[in-house]
Design an enzyme around this catalytic site. Structure first.
Site, PDB file in Angstrom:
ATOM      1  N   SER A 131       0.819  -1.213   0.000  1.00 34.72           N
ATOM      2  CA  SER A 131       0.000   0.000   0.000  1.00 34.72           C
ATOM      3  C   SER A 131       0.849   1.256   0.000  1.00 34.72           C
ATOM      4  CB  SER A 131      -0.912   0.033   1.231  1.00 34.72           C
ATOM      5  OG  SER A 131      -1.646   1.238   1.221  1.00 34.72           O
ATOM      6  N   LYS A 186      -4.594  -6.672   3.893  1.00 28.32           N
ATOM      7  CA  LYS A 186      -4.578  -5.580   2.910  1.00 28.32           C
ATOM      8  C   LYS A 186      -6.006  -5.239   2.469  1.00 28.32           C
ATOM      9  CE  LYS A 186      -2.997  -2.583  -0.122  1.00 28.32           C
ATOM     10  NZ  LYS A 186      -4.007  -2.251  -1.072  1.00 28.32           N
ATOM     11  N   HIS A 189      -7.506  -3.250   5.125  1.00 24.72           N
ATOM     12  CA  HIS A 189      -6.928  -1.905   5.008  1.00 24.72           C
ATOM     13  C   HIS A 189      -7.706  -1.095   3.969  1.00 24.72           C
ATOM     14  CE1 HIS A 189      -4.504   0.824   2.552  1.00 24.72           C
ATOM     15  NE2 HIS A 189      -3.859   1.165   3.662  1.00 24.72           N
ATOM     16  N   ASN A 190      -7.962  -1.706   2.821  1.00 23.71           N
ATOM     17  CA  ASN A 190      -8.673  -0.977   1.766  1.00 23.71           C
ATOM     18  C   ASN A 190     -10.107  -0.669   2.182  1.00 23.71           C
ATOM     19  OD1 ASN A 190      -6.316  -1.390   0.321  1.00 23.71           O
ATOM     20  ND2 ASN A 190      -7.391  -1.729  -1.585  1.00 23.71           N
ATOM     21  N   GLU A 193      -9.900   2.156   4.334  1.00 28.23           N
ATOM     22  CA  GLU A 193      -9.596   3.313   3.453  1.00 28.23           C
ATOM     23  C   GLU A 193     -10.906   3.867   2.860  1.00 28.23           C
ATOM     24  OE1 GLU A 193      -6.439   2.519   0.445  1.00 28.23           O
ATOM     25  OE2 GLU A 193      -7.929   3.088  -1.043  1.00 28.23           O
TER      26      GLU A 193
HETATM   27  C1  6PG Z   1      -3.319   1.352  -1.500  1.00 28.91           C
HETATM   28  C2  6PG Z   1      -4.609   1.531  -2.233  1.00 28.91           C
HETATM   29  C3  6PG Z   1      -4.539   0.857  -3.562  1.00 28.91           C
HETATM   30  C4  6PG Z   1      -5.555   1.354  -4.563  1.00 28.91           C
HETATM   31  C5  6PG Z   1      -6.948   0.929  -4.296  1.00 28.91           C
HETATM   32  C6  6PG Z   1      -7.965   1.874  -4.837  1.00 28.91           C
HETATM   33  O1  6PG Z   1      -3.365   0.782  -0.428  1.00 28.91           O
HETATM   34  O2  6PG Z   1      -2.285   1.802  -2.013  1.00 28.91           O
HETATM   35  O3  6PG Z   1      -5.651   0.976  -1.507  1.00 28.91           O
HETATM   36  O4  6PG Z   1      -4.555  -0.516  -3.329  1.00 28.91           O
HETATM   37  O5  6PG Z   1      -5.458   2.704  -4.698  1.00 28.91           O
HETATM   38  O6  6PG Z   1      -7.098  -0.306  -4.937  1.00 28.91           O
HETATM   39  O7  6PG Z   1      -9.174   1.269  -4.688  1.00 28.91           O
HETATM   40  P1  6PG Z   1     -10.493   1.717  -5.421  1.00 28.91           P
HETATM   41  O8  6PG Z   1     -10.176   1.884  -6.874  1.00 28.91           O
HETATM   42  O9  6PG Z   1     -11.415   0.573  -5.168  1.00 28.91           O
HETATM   43  O10 6PG Z   1     -10.900   2.995  -4.776  1.00 28.91           O
END
Ligand code: 6PG
Length: 485
Positions: A131, A186, A189-190, A193
């Site tokens: 990430s 991970k 985490h997303n 996010e």
């Molecule tokens: C990270 C982000 C990365 C990516 C996401 C965006 O941890 O660096 O999470 O993995 O930017 O996949 O996700 P979306 O396109 O679903 O918003």
């Protein structure tokens, strides 16, 4: 033939792959760059990698010959079919003990399957979350590896060297666990996010529509927030986005179409939570909010049929901004509480021994959700590694209590004014549910028993004894079997 000199190969020269190679090179590792379209290898060596000690390979066979043993081969390709295809192409050119690493956003169930498959061929497998976006990959990402435990000592020196570091120098990378554990963490985490981003967007809409603030004014608010307990990467970039001007001198954010995209990791988090019966309501609302935003045409039509009334908040603007900040902070605490509940349930389900403080440390720097707040979560788990509910940690308990008034005021006013705050309000509803010793599920159980003889437990009897009532006088004596998914 001379001895192979390369430490690791990386397949997939899109921006993340290229930046990881350059990062590894900066830390003294010799990397072999590979790509399905081989011309991209020469292009990379002649441009971005010019002058660096990076090797190129035009076939997987050539790549294998350049690598020290056990060979380490990292895939940075699109999650899904491409990963399976590369694994199949790699198996014949590698040898027992060699390690295949998938650094994409793969579904954890695929990683569980692939780990077993690769291990069955005598090789080792790592599925790792990476990430931090482009910049993170180049300067220090957060790395969350799982898979074959025997692979970790061979990968650890490289991953920990290239990862972000927290202020005391600890790397934002450690072994997460077997099989799909790294990709699960991970994925979570997303999901978090998604939740953090939605919370920030709700705060933005409250200030914009409720307080009539301009992008410049909000830029200043986010700058202030970033100096306090909300200090985080996402608040920081929001500050910068709000201050960014388009070619016409106007804030660019005001010209961006309000429909959100998504690549699926938030959705996977919610699906997994449903499978495990863990209410990550805030992340779910964040995913659904993106879906609502994508229904632009339907929204435009409905907005004509149901014209919003005046959304302006009355009262002291500075006080409102502070109330919104507190509502955001309290909701964020709920989101992380839910995320940690999910990981705990997954660990139980899949037999992973997750280190929750270690995960907070991995997320403390480098990744998209990095924040000062994660330092507090780390401290909470250091204090009590078995902490099942983050809200019961004294720091978070006090924080929630300090925010509660503002949180309720913001949600209630937003509801009255018709400003949607799905994440703020679901967080509050979850909090109120969690602190309710009794919920109305007694009535719900009675309803289930009434129409389907699904049985219920009683307050005056031990748990595990099930009862059925003949509610109508016409039902039979037979009840349905008792099970809960
Ligand atoms: C990270 C982000 C990365 C990516 C996401 C965006 O941890 O660096 O999470 O993995 O930017 O996949 O996700 P979306 O396109 O679903 O918003």
């Amino acid at each position: 033939m001379s001895e192979p000199t390369a430490d690791i190969a990386l397949i997939g020269l899109a921006v993340m792959g290229q930046n990881l190679i350059l990062n590894m090179n900066d830390h003294g590792f010799t990397v072999v760059a590979c790509n399905r379209t081989v011309s991209k290898v020469d292009d990379f060596l002649a441009n971005e990698a010019k002058g660096a000690k990076i090797l190129g390979a035009h076939s997987l066979h050539e790549m294998a010959g350049l690598l020290k043993r056990p060979r380490r081969v990292m895939l940075m390709v699109k999650a899904g079919k491409a990963v399976d295809e590369f694994i199949e192409s790699l198996l014949p050119v590698l040898e027992p003990g060699d390690i295949i690493i998938d650094g994409g956003n793969s579904l954890f169930e695929d990683t569980i399957r692939r780990t077993k498959h690769v291990e069955s061929k005598g090789l080792l497998y790592i599925g790792t979350g990476v990430s931090g976006g482009e910049e993170g990959a180049r300067r220090g990402p957060s790395i969350m590896p799982g898979g074959s435990p025997a692979a970790w000592p061979h990968v650890k020196p490289i991953f920990q060297a290239i990862s972000a570091k927290v202020s005391d120098g600890s790397p934002c990378c450690d072994w997460v666990g077997e099989g799909g554990a790294g990709h699960y963490v991970k994925m979570t985490h997303n999901g978090i996010e998604y939740g953090d981003m939605q919370l920030i967007c709700e705060a933005y809409q409250l200030m914009k529509d409720g307080l009539g603030m301009t992008a410049d004014e909000m830029h200043q608010v986010f700058a202030d927030w970033n100096k306090g307990e909300l200090d985080s990467y996402l608040i920081e970039i929001t500050r910068d986005i709000l201050g960014f001007k388009d070619t016409d001198g106007q804030p660019i954010v005001d010209n961006i179409l309000d429909t959100a995209g998504q690549k699926g990791t938030g959705k996977w988090t919610v699906i997994s939570s449903q499978d495990m019966g863990i209410p990550i309501t805030l992340i779910a609302e964040a995913v659904y909010s993106r879906c609502v935003s994508a229904m632009k045409d339907a929204r435009v039509e409905a907005s004509k049929a149901f014209k919003p009334s005046n959304p302006k908040f009355a009262g002291d603007r500075a006080q409102w901004v502070e109330d919104i900040r507190k509502a955001l902070y309290a909701s964020k605490i709920i989101s992380y509480t839910q995320g940690y509940m999910l990981m705990r349930a997954a660990a139980k389900q899949y037999g992973w021994n997750l280190n929750y403080g270690g995960i907070a440390l991995m997320w403390r720097g480098g990744c998209i959700i990095r924040s000062a707040f994660l330092g507090e979560i780390k401290k909470a788990f250091d204090k009590n590694p078995n902490l099942g509910n983050l809200l019961l940690n004294p720091f978070f308990k006090k924080a929630i209590k300090g925010c509660q008034r503002s949180w309720r005021k913001v949600v209630a006013t937003a509801v009255k004014k018709g400003i949607p705050v799905p994440a703020f309000s679901t967080a509050l509803a979850f909090f109120d549910g969690l602190r309710s010793e009794r919920l109305p599920a007694n009535l719900l159980q009675a309803q289930r028993d009434y129409f389907g003889a699904h049985t219920y437990e009683r307050l005056d009897k031990p748990r595990g004894e099930f009862f059925h009532t003949n509610w109508t006088g016409t039902g039979g004596r037979i009840s349905a079997s008792t099970y809960t998914v």
